[in-house]
Design a protein around this motif. Structure first.
Motif, PDB file in Angstrom:
ATOM      1  N   GLY A  20       0.805  -1.213   0.000  1.00 40.42           N
ATOM      2  CA  GLY A  20       0.000   0.000   0.000  1.00 40.42           C
ATOM      3  C   GLY A  20       0.839   1.264   0.000  1.00 40.42           C
ATOM      4  N   MET A  21       0.151   2.402   0.001  1.00 39.07           N
ATOM      5  CA  MET A  21       0.849   3.684  -0.048  1.00 39.07           C
ATOM      6  C   MET A  21       1.739   3.869   1.176  1.00 39.07           C
ATOM      7  N   ILE A  61      -1.740   6.123 -12.552  1.00 38.40           N
ATOM      8  CA  ILE A  61      -2.027   4.751 -12.133  1.00 38.40           C
ATOM      9  C   ILE A  61      -1.787   3.790 -13.292  1.00 38.40           C
ATOM     10  N   SER A  87      -4.573  -2.075  -0.502  1.00 36.14           N
ATOM     11  CA  SER A  87      -4.927  -0.663  -0.537  1.00 36.14           C
ATOM     12  C   SER A  87      -4.538  -0.041  -1.884  1.00 36.14           C
ATOM     13  N   TYR A  88      -3.637   0.931  -1.906  1.00 38.90           N
ATOM     14  CA  TYR A  88      -3.203   1.502  -3.185  1.00 38.90           C
ATOM     15  C   TYR A  88      -2.623   0.427  -4.104  1.00 38.90           C
ATOM     16  N   SER A  91      -5.270  -1.211  -6.052  1.00 37.07           N
ATOM     17  CA  SER A  91      -5.709  -0.444  -7.219  1.00 37.07           C
ATOM     18  C   SER A  91      -4.757  -0.638  -8.391  1.00 37.07           C
ATOM     19  N   LEU A 114     -10.319   5.204  -6.985  1.00 41.87           N
ATOM     20  CA  LEU A 114      -9.257   6.203  -6.853  1.00 41.87           C
ATOM     21  C   LEU A 114      -9.798   7.554  -7.314  1.00 41.87           C
ATOM     22  N   SER A 171      -3.000  10.988  -8.013  1.00 34.72           N
ATOM     23  CA  SER A 171      -4.350  11.440  -7.667  1.00 34.72           C
ATOM     24  C   SER A 171      -4.720  12.773  -8.299  1.00 34.72           C
TER      25      SER A 171
END
Length: 246
Positions: A20-21, A61, A87-88, A91, A114, A171
């Motif tokens: 994740g991030m 992304i 999480s991220y 995605s 997202l 983002s």
């Protein structure tokens, strides 16, 4: 763009792990040897702007997913794949899945949405503050008492290596929403701040298997390692199933 990966095990089938991030490939430190012992080769990848992977202040992304695909094809060409994204990272996995075609694709505590349109400068500033706060292992253990000392050390190092500019860029574009193929798996904390009841209904309506772990944190395998591995017999019960089949 080739990414840095931790490569463990030598089995005929590969498991790709995407953190994740503000995490890193080492976020999976406890899981990697267990998967290798199940007979998998394990590729834990540092996503762009994380760990030892390249930075890109214009990252999207789509580009992050393309880099994952390029890295996997370079390191494990032609090998059958399973994949886990948190999480991220979930995605990124959802974006990469049409090319990677993991069996199964496993998405950990992620709604696979997202939002775009963020202000780049504001987001960079926010991520920089979060990065600063997470660089102390002592602070991490105070805010996440389920972390072991090693968990906290690994996540503090990941924060120090995290690039806010790369991540903020992701983002700043358009909104994204993904719906994995039927047969994919969602593992969520219950309750979850990330995967709502509406998300569960959306996934279930598309034939996605949603598995919940009561009381788990967002980093499910840190807070509830035994429950997390037990929820995924596809990965962690492989040898046991083969013995039963034999």
């Amino acid at each position: 763009m080739l990414l840095h990966a931790v490569d463990v095990g030598d089995g005929p089938r590969t498991v790709v792990l995407l953190h994740g991030m503000m995490g890193s490939a080492d976020s999976w430190w406890r899981m990697m040897p267990v998967l290798a012992a199940q007979g998998f080769r394990v590729l834990a990848i540092d996503l762009p702007g994380h760990g030892l992977s390249p930075r890109d202040p214009r990252l999207t992304i789509e580009q992050a997913a393309s880099s994952v695909v390029e890295t996997v094809r370079s390191l494990a060409p032609g090998r059958p794949l399973a994949a886990v994204g948190h999480s991220y990272g979930a995605s990124v996995l959802a974006q990469a899945a049409p090319l990677l075609r993991p069996e199964p694709g496993i998405y950990v505590d992620a709604a696979l949405v997202l939002p775009g349109g963020s202000d780049r400068d504001d987001l960079i500033e926010r991520y920089a503050r979060d990065r600063e706060a997470r660089q102390s292992p002592e602070n991490l253990r105070a805010s996440r008492p389920f972390y072991s000392e090693k968990d906290a050390e690994i996540e503090a190092l990941a924060a120090r290596r995290f690039d806010p500019t790369t991540m903020a860029s992701v983002s700043c574009g358009r909104d994204h929403m993904w719906l994995p193929d039927p047969g994919s798996i969602i593992v969520r904390a219950d309750p979850s701040d990330w995967v709502t009841a509406a998300d569960v209904a959306r996934f279930a309506a598309n034939g996605i298997d949603v598995r919940s772990i009561p009381g788990a944190a967002h980093t499910v395998w840190y807070s509830h390692f035994g429950e997390f591995t037990a929820s995924l017999p596809e990965l962690f019960g492989r040898r046991a199933r083969a013995q039963r089949a034999g």
